[in-house]
Design an enzyme around this catalytic site. Structure first.
Site, PDB file in Angstrom:
ATOM      1  N   ASP A 101       0.853  -1.197   0.000  1.00 24.24           N
ATOM      2  CA  ASP A 101       0.000   0.000   0.000  1.00 24.24           C
ATOM      3  C   ASP A 101       0.887   1.245   0.000  1.00 24.24           C
ATOM      4  O   ASP A 101       1.716   1.395  -0.888  1.00 24.24           O
ATOM      5  CB  ASP A 101      -0.951  -0.076   1.205  1.00 24.24           C
ATOM      6  N   TYR A 231      -1.329  11.535   2.067  1.00 23.85           N
ATOM      7  CA  TYR A 231      -2.250  11.864   0.975  1.00 23.85           C
ATOM      8  C   TYR A 231      -2.274  13.373   0.716  1.00 23.85           C
ATOM      9  O   TYR A 231      -2.587  13.805  -0.399  1.00 23.85           O
ATOM     10  CB  TYR A 231      -3.644  11.348   1.302  1.00 23.85           C
ATOM     11  N   HIS A 294      -7.106  -6.581  -0.358  1.00 26.48           N
ATOM     12  CA  HIS A 294      -6.044  -5.580  -0.315  1.00 26.48           C
ATOM     13  C   HIS A 294      -4.960  -5.889   0.708  1.00 26.48           C
ATOM     14  O   HIS A 294      -3.771  -5.690   0.442  1.00 26.48           O
ATOM     15  CB  HIS A 294      -6.644  -4.202  -0.033  1.00 26.48           C
TER      16      HIS A 294
END
Length: 318
Positions: A101, A231, A294
């Site tokens: 990730d 982010y 995931h």
């Protein structure tokens, strides 16, 4: 075999917490969102038992590592220098680097910026894409997927934190780590992504309530801002990585992804990783698709551990 030990190391001006076990060639394990070193608990002991020195840091902003306040302190350059400082502290010129990730995105850029420090890399869940010279990443995601997209919401300082605060920490962790949907994480208009994500009534067999509580307790101590700041630096990353436009990844890579990962089919990720563009960017590439979602290193921990080990075995100790 010694148990997992913990310490904090000063690197790049911050303190970084690491979990480590074993002796031998160095393997770094870089976690994703919303995780900590603990997401690699299965791989740490497995690889240590097979003759490796395994080190799993809490990335800056996570767990027991420092969390600088400004989102501008969470660029790929910052993470990469954190890792280079960690390698220097450990007295290692090179390491095997495994990322998942967010950790995979960092591992890709470590291999891009400092290939001489990476013996080989194994990345899970997030593929490498060349920089688009015409559009900043954060802005393009908002244009493509709208305000309901999870990354769109994460980019706005304070927004996700306020939304997460409506739930206890264990519920927030469950909403992310137990995701099984395969379409994009996009909330309907006017809804926050954390409200859109469901909370499973039963746990899958690969994780326990006690294990989930480990994450919840740590995020209750640290909060989510440091983790979310990654982010909030996406567009700054776009600006800073311009000199590497069109560059190839010059280290051997194994890329693993779950066939039921978020957006794997509808976003064309399957076609991309099976196509020529991905392989041209990473000339020495092996791709493995697993029957999973995931958080593969936990859901399919035995299979992932064995895939990592089989790849490491291709590079005998010098």
């Amino acid at each position: 075999m010694n148990e997992v030990s913990h310490r904090r190391i000063k690197t790049n001006g911050i303190w970084v917490h690491i979990a480590e076990q074993g002796r031998g060639p160095l393997v770094l394990l870089l976690h994703g969102f919303p995780e900590i070193w603990y997401s690699w608990r299965h791989q740490i002991s497995f690889l240590a038992n097979h003759g490796y020195h395994v080190v799993a840091p809490d990335l800056r902003g996570y767990g027991d590592s420092d969390s600088p306040l400004s989102p501008s302190s969470y660029t790929f350059m910052h993470y990469v220098v954190d890792i280079i400082g960690l390698l220097d502290h450990l007295g290692e010129q090179q390491a095997f680097v495994v990322g998942h990730d967010v950790g995979a995105a960092i591992a890709w850029h470590l291999s891009l910026f400092r290939p001489e420090r990476v013996k080989a890399s194994i990345n899970l869940g997030v593929a490498y894409f060349d920089r688009n010279p015409n559009a900043k990443l954060g802005e393009s995601l908002i244009r493509t997927f709208g305000d309901g997209f999870y990354i769109s919401q994460f980019q706005e300082p304070g927004r996700a934190e306020r939304a997460f605060a409506r739930y206890d920490y264990l519920t927030v962790i469950k909403k992310f780590l137990l995701i099984t949907q395969t379409d994009n994480l996009i909330a309907p208009p006017g809804m926050e992504i954390i409200d859109y994500l469901g909370t499973p009534s039963r746990l899958p067999p690969w994780i326990t309530e006690e294990e989930l509580q480990v994450y919840a307790d740590k995020f209750q101590e640290s909060g989510f801002t440091g983790a979310l700041n990654y982010y909030r630096a996406l567009d700054l990353n776009w600006e800073l990585t311009a000199p590497w436009q069109g560059s190839k990844i010059r280290v051997p890579v194994k890329f693993m992804v779950g066939e039921n990962d978020i957006g794997f089919d509808i976003n064309g990720i399957r076609q991309y990783i099976e196509g020529n563009i991905f392989r041209n960017l990473i000339p020495d590439l092996e791709v493995v698709m697993l029957d999973g979602h995931h958080y593969l290193q936990q859901e399919k921990h035995q299979q992932v551990s064995e895939e990592i080990l089989s790849f490491l075995a291709k590079f005998p100790a010098e």
